[in-house]
Design an enzyme around this catalytic site. Sequence first.
Site, short mmCIF file in Angstrom:
data_model
loop_
_atom_site.label_atom_id
_atom_site.label_comp_id
_atom_site.label_asym_id
_atom_site.label_seq_id
_atom_site.Cartn_x
_atom_site.Cartn_y
_atom_site.Cartn_z
N GLY A 122 119.02 -58.88 32.15
CA GLY A 122 118.14 -59.79 31.42
C GLY A 122 118.87 -60.90 30.68
O GLY A 122 118.39 -61.38 29.65
N GLY A 137 117.69 -65.04 29.61
CA GLY A 137 116.78 -65.45 28.54
C GLY A 137 117.47 -66.04 27.33
O GLY A 137 118.60 -66.55 27.42
N GLN A 138 116.78 -65.94 26.20
CA GLN A 138 117.22 -66.61 24.98
C GLN A 138 118.57 -66.08 24.49
O GLN A 138 119.46 -66.84 24.13
CB GLN A 138 116.16 -66.43 23.88
CG GLN A 138 116.40 -67.29 22.66
CD GLN A 138 115.51 -66.93 21.48
OE1 GLN A 138 114.78 -65.94 21.49
NE2 GLN A 138 115.55 -67.75 20.44
N ASP A 151 119.36 -59.87 36.77
CA ASP A 151 118.14 -60.49 36.21
C ASP A 151 117.19 -60.86 37.34
O ASP A 151 117.63 -61.24 38.43
CB ASP A 151 118.53 -61.74 35.40
CG ASP A 151 117.44 -62.18 34.43
OD1 ASP A 151 116.30 -62.45 34.88
OD2 ASP A 151 117.70 -62.25 33.23
N ASP A 198 115.45 -56.29 39.87
CA ASP A 198 114.37 -55.88 38.97
C ASP A 198 114.74 -54.54 38.36
O ASP A 198 114.95 -53.56 39.10
CB ASP A 198 113.08 -55.77 39.81
CG ASP A 198 111.86 -55.50 38.96
OD1 ASP A 198 112.01 -54.97 37.85
OD2 ASP A 198 110.75 -55.81 39.43
N TYR A 236 104.95 -53.61 23.07
CA TYR A 236 106.38 -53.94 22.95
C TYR A 236 107.07 -52.96 22.00
O TYR A 236 108.10 -52.37 22.31
CB TYR A 236 106.50 -55.37 22.44
CG TYR A 236 107.90 -55.88 22.19
CD1 TYR A 236 108.86 -55.90 23.19
CD2 TYR A 236 108.25 -56.39 20.93
CE1 TYR A 236 110.14 -56.41 22.94
CE2 TYR A 236 109.51 -56.90 20.68
CZ TYR A 236 110.46 -56.90 21.68
OH TYR A 236 111.71 -57.41 21.44
N LYS A 292 109.94 -50.05 22.79
CA LYS A 292 111.28 -50.15 22.22
C LYS A 292 111.64 -48.87 21.46
O LYS A 292 112.78 -48.41 21.51
CB LYS A 292 111.39 -51.37 21.30
CG LYS A 292 111.48 -52.68 22.06
CD LYS A 292 112.81 -52.81 22.82
CE LYS A 292 112.95 -54.14 23.50
NZ LYS A 292 114.28 -54.35 24.10
N1 LIG Z 1 114.57 -63.09 21.03
C1 LIG Z 1 114.23 -62.37 19.98
O1 LIG Z 1 113.76 -62.88 18.96
C2 LIG Z 1 114.44 -60.87 20.03
C3 LIG Z 1 114.21 -60.13 18.87
C4 LIG Z 1 114.38 -58.76 18.91
C5 LIG Z 1 114.82 -58.15 20.07
N2 LIG Z 1 115.04 -58.89 21.19
C6 LIG Z 1 115.44 -58.18 22.41
O2 LIG Z 1 116.59 -58.79 22.99
C7 LIG Z 1 116.51 -58.74 24.41
C8 LIG Z 1 116.65 -60.11 25.01
O3 LIG Z 1 115.68 -60.95 24.41
P1 LIG Z 1 115.50 -62.48 24.85
O4 LIG Z 1 114.85 -63.16 23.71
O5 LIG Z 1 116.74 -63.00 25.43
O6 LIG Z 1 114.39 -62.28 25.99
P2 LIG Z 1 113.86 -63.36 27.06
O7 LIG Z 1 112.43 -63.04 27.31
O8 LIG Z 1 114.24 -64.73 26.65
O9 LIG Z 1 114.71 -62.98 28.35
C9 LIG Z 1 114.50 -61.76 29.01
C10 LIG Z 1 115.18 -61.80 30.35
O10 LIG Z 1 114.87 -60.59 31.01
C11 LIG Z 1 114.58 -60.88 32.37
N3 LIG Z 1 113.71 -59.86 32.92
C12 LIG Z 1 112.41 -59.63 32.62
N4 LIG Z 1 111.93 -58.63 33.38
C13 LIG Z 1 112.95 -58.21 34.15
C14 LIG Z 1 113.08 -57.21 35.13
N5 LIG Z 1 112.03 -56.45 35.48
N6 LIG Z 1 114.26 -57.02 35.73
C15 LIG Z 1 115.33 -57.82 35.42
N7 LIG Z 1 115.27 -58.80 34.48
C16 LIG Z 1 114.09 -58.99 33.86
C17 LIG Z 1 113.92 -62.23 32.35
O11 LIG Z 1 114.03 -62.87 33.62
C18 LIG Z 1 114.72 -62.95 31.25
O12 LIG Z 1 115.82 -63.61 31.80
C19 LIG Z 1 115.18 -58.06 24.74
O13 LIG Z 1 115.43 -56.70 25.00
C20 LIG Z 1 114.38 -58.21 23.47
O14 LIG Z 1 113.46 -57.17 23.32
C21 LIG Z 1 114.86 -60.23 21.20
#
Ligand SMILES: NC(=O)c1ccc[n+]([C@@H]2O[C@H](COP(=O)([O-])OP(=O)(O)OC[C@H]3O[C@@H](n4cnc5c(N)ncnc54)[C@H](O)[C@@H]3O)[C@@H](O)[C@H]2O)c1
Length: 312
Positions: A7, A10-11, A31, A49, A138, A142
């Site tokens: 993953g 993402g962000q 990813d 996936d 969610y 978690k």
């Molecule tokens: N961004 C926040 O504010 C925040 C806060 C608390 C926790 N988190 C946790 O940090 C982690 C990353 O967060 P983020 O903000 O980068 O998330 P995001 O949504 O920006 O990115 C998630 C990534 O996971 C990939 N993904 C989704 N489903 C998938 C699958 N079935 N198989 C493979 N890849 C898959 C997506 O393509 C994406 O690139 C997550 O576990 C999230 O719960 C984030």
Amino acid sequence: MKILVTGAGGQIGADLLPRLVARGDSVTVFDLAPQPATCPSEVRWVRGDVTMAGEVFDAVKAARPDRLFHLAAILSATGERVPHRAWAVNMEGTRNVLEAARLFDVGQVFFTSTIAAFGPGLEPPVGDDVSLRPTTMYGLTKVGGELLGEWYQRTYGVDFRGVRFPGLISAAEPGGGTSDYALFMYVNGLRDGFYEAFVTPESQIPFMYMPDAVRAVLELSDAPRASLGRSIYNIAAISPTAAEIADAVRERIPGVRLTFRSDPRRQAILDSWPSVLDDSNARKDWGWSHEYDLASMSDDLLAKLREPASVP
Ligand SMILES: NC(=O)c1ccc[n+]([C@@H]2O[C@H](COP(=O)([O-])OP(=O)(O)OC[C@H]3O[C@@H](n4cnc5c(N)ncnc54)[C@H](O)[C@@H]3O)[C@@H](O)[C@H]2O)c1
């Protein structure tokens, strides 16, 4: 060191991958999404996936990572819209990752949990060991991931560790979380001169600037296991109200118009989370401390957003 990151498209991945590459790690990403243009060219990108056990096993078997950072998830707002998918990705996906770590002797699995693991009514500051009664798909997935990882650690000796992140703020596009209003005040404020936040001005949750969040991942991952009294840690930085964030933006973008219209669905999710976290265990066990406050984060973020072609 060999690192596999699920993953990472993402962000968080946008900021984590360059840090890993810069310190000389050999990085593979797993990813669903294609490799973004901004991803360092040294990264090996595998499309797959996490809900498909065979795809996860193949990727882990091929990469043989020393550490696996498991980021892939469906976040809070999206999770309420597509709960079946959130269950599959966050629960089945996490089980597949842990099972692969057990089968192929991965040295460490790092889990990114969240303040959404908490439920409503907890007295701030909220510590690590309170009753976890989340009300979102969610959040409950978690909590399930945290407990499953601890079970793999107890049962099979998998080194499982991770953090409960606050809402994260960075220049990268957020992935469907409920804390996104904070970043949009900066991004839309700068780009459009206007933004209407989907929460009340009094709304207050813990936030963290991404450079601190990435540093937390690296520092906890590097901490000697013997120094850790637990697997999952609260980490905290700042807890501004939405109105305080708006004021910080107004001070730095003259003439910007920021208003508030609460969206009941997202407000309810937000109101179920703690307003302030107690992260004293992280500070004691592995020396966690945040660097950015609201003012320094606002200055740094706006400088980044003002760079050409950086507004998401
Ligand atoms: N961004 C926040 O504010 C925040 C806060 C608390 C926790 N988190 C946790 O940090 C982690 C990353 O967060 P983020 O903000 O980068 O998330 P995001 O949504 O920006 O990115 C998630 C990534 O996971 C990939 N993904 C989704 N489903 C998938 C699958 N079935 N198989 C493979 N890849 C898959 C997506 O393509 C994406 O690139 C997550 O576990 C999230 O719960 C984030």
